[in-house]
Structure formats: C-alpha cells, structure tokens
Scaffold this motif. Sequence first.
Motif, PDB file in Angstrom:
ATOM      1  N   ARG A  76       0.877  37.958  28.631  1.00 37.47           N
ATOM      2  CA  ARG A  76       1.384  37.955  27.247  1.00 37.47           C
ATOM      3  C   ARG A  76       0.980  36.667  26.515  1.00 37.47           C
ATOM      4  O   ARG A  76       0.760  36.662  25.315  1.00 37.47           O
ATOM      5  N   ILE A  77       0.887  35.571  27.260  1.00 36.34           N
ATOM      6  CA  ILE A  77       0.426  34.314  26.636  1.00 36.34           C
ATOM      7  C   ILE A  77      -1.043  34.467  26.250  1.00 36.34           C
ATOM      8  O   ILE A  77      -1.450  34.142  25.129  1.00 36.34           O
ATOM      9  N   GLU A  78      -1.808  35.025  27.176  1.00 41.89           N
ATOM     10  CA  GLU A  78      -3.238  35.218  26.906  1.00 41.89           C
ATOM     11  C   GLU A  78      -3.437  36.150  25.705  1.00 41.89           C
ATOM     12  O   GLU A  78      -4.270  35.872  24.823  1.00 41.89           O
ATOM     13  N   ALA A  79      -2.652  37.221  25.645  1.00 44.25           N
ATOM     14  CA  ALA A  79      -2.826  38.204  24.560  1.00 44.25           C
ATOM     15  C   ALA A  79      -2.603  37.535  23.207  1.00 44.25           C
ATOM     16  O   ALA A  79      -3.371  37.748  22.252  1.00 44.25           O
ATOM     17  N   ARG A  80      -1.560  36.692  23.111  1.00 41.18           N
ATOM     18  CA  ARG A  80      -1.293  36.041  21.825  1.00 41.18           C
ATOM     19  C   ARG A  80      -2.420  35.054  21.478  1.00 41.18           C
ATOM     20  O   ARG A  80      -2.864  34.964  20.321  1.00 41.18           O
ATOM     21  N   CYS A  81      -2.883  34.306  22.477  1.00 41.67           N
ATOM     22  CA  CYS A  81      -3.975  33.350  22.229  1.00 41.67           C
ATOM     23  C   CYS A  81      -5.203  34.092  21.709  1.00 41.67           C
ATOM     24  O   CYS A  81      -5.787  33.715  20.685  1.00 41.67           O
TER      25      CYS A  81
END
Length: 266
Positions: A76-81
């Motif tokens: 989820r962190i990667e998706a937002r980045c």
Amino acid sequence: MVANGLYRAIKNRVGKAIRRFGLIAPGDRILVALSGGKDSWTLLYILESLRRRSPVPFELVPAVVDPGFPGFETDRIEARCRADGFGFHLERTEARRIIEERRDPRKSYCAFCARLRRGALYNLAPRLGCTKIALGHHLDDAVETLLLNQFYVGTLGAMPPKLVADDGRNTVIRPLVYVEERQTASFARANGFPLIACRCPVAGDPDTKRQRVKALLRDLGREDRRIKRSLLRSLHNVQPRHLMDVRLWPFDHDGPGGGSPPGAAP
Ligand code: SF4
C-alpha cells in the motif's frame, strides 16, 4: 496535495531548518526513509514540493526498510508512491528474527529494532547512490529524546538535524525538526495518506518510556503551551559554563577532568 495554510506552515518550517542547518546541497540524492506513518509521508511530500521550486537541484529516493513483522502492508505504501509519480525501493530485512533470537529481555525492544533498521538504511543508501538519508523525526521527537536522555541515560543530547553517522559514510538529516507532531497528523489526514502500521509488538504501547515522556509533556503543555518550544530553544542556547562537563569549559581548570559524577557507577 492539499495546499492550505497548514501546508504553508509546515513548508516554511522545513525550509527554515534546511537553510539554518545546511541540510541539502546541490546534486544531493536523498533517501527518504518511509515507514508508512504520518511523519514520513509528510516529509516526502513537503520535500517534493520544495524540490520542484528549488533552484538547488536534488533528487528524492523513497525507500521502506521492512523489519519483517507479519502484516506490514508495504504494497500500500508502494501503491501511493507510484500513484503520485515517486520511485520506490523496498528493503526486506531479518530484523524481527534477529530481535527475537538475540534481544536481552531486560533491554528495550525499540532500541534494538531501531538500531537494526538504521544499520539497514546505512547499507542501503550507498547502494542506491544516495548522499543523504532523510528521517521523519519532528520537534516532539527531538524534545522527548532530550528528556529521555536526561531521565534514563545520563546524557545531555537530543536529535541533531544533521549528523554524519559513525560509519563516516552516511549523513542523516531531519528536515521536520521544527514541525510539530500535531501538524504532521493533520497534514496526513488532509491528504489521505494511507497510514500503515509496521505491526511490531510494541507500536502504540502506552507504557514505553517515550510514551510516558510524551504524556508528561502533554500534561505540562496544558498548563503552559510554551513548554515544548522552550525545550527546543534550549537546544539552540547551550551554556557550557553552566554545565559540569569540563571538556566544554572555556578555561583551564585544576581538577583531573572527565571521570564519573557523584553517584554514577565507576
Ligand atoms: S515501534 Fe516497533 S518498529 Fe518502531 S522501532 Fe519500535 S519496535 Fe521497531
């Protein structure tokens, strides 16, 4: 990103820290350590906003060090980045296993974990060609650390805005050092950052020493709102002549120097 008064206030404070402490130099490639929490999200987006307007060219490299606690949703962190056009690097580590196998149960879980994670960052930054590592510690972290060191460690020190690591290879910067935690919380809410917990066993534990110091500062702050600011000011206003560390005295003294203070273990 929501560009309101809060955004401007945070941006101004970060700009002030960058200028005062010389945190960013032309050509810097800065690893931004993301944890998935409100502070590191705020750090990344404010630095990006400054980068776009800055006459000084520099790059940002968002990265997550995964300590290995099950349920940490790094995707989820990667998706937002990625959705906002940032790069992303995930560094998986064995921190959890090492902590469980080697930690002295009388010592702090957090301190051991933080040391392992910092070591992983120090190895990662040169591998990614980064010249600096930006951490999301803010004003509250700095003054809490000042008190924690005095209460429990017997040292007078906090979190420097800029530090060359012991390995001599890495420089750590803390651009949020003038930003209050309540500001990062509001900013993260306003921007809908996904707040991802690392799922470690002690996160949010109200009984850690840090949480108790935080509660103490909150209580004192109800009586006088200037408490935290005053502690921060004290870090800019050290008076060595009024301390007992003879190494800092501006004149020769007759005693042996150094040594243990009364009551300390020899
Ligand atoms: S709160 Fe959890 S993840 Fe963070 S340093 Fe402490 S043990 Fe590690």
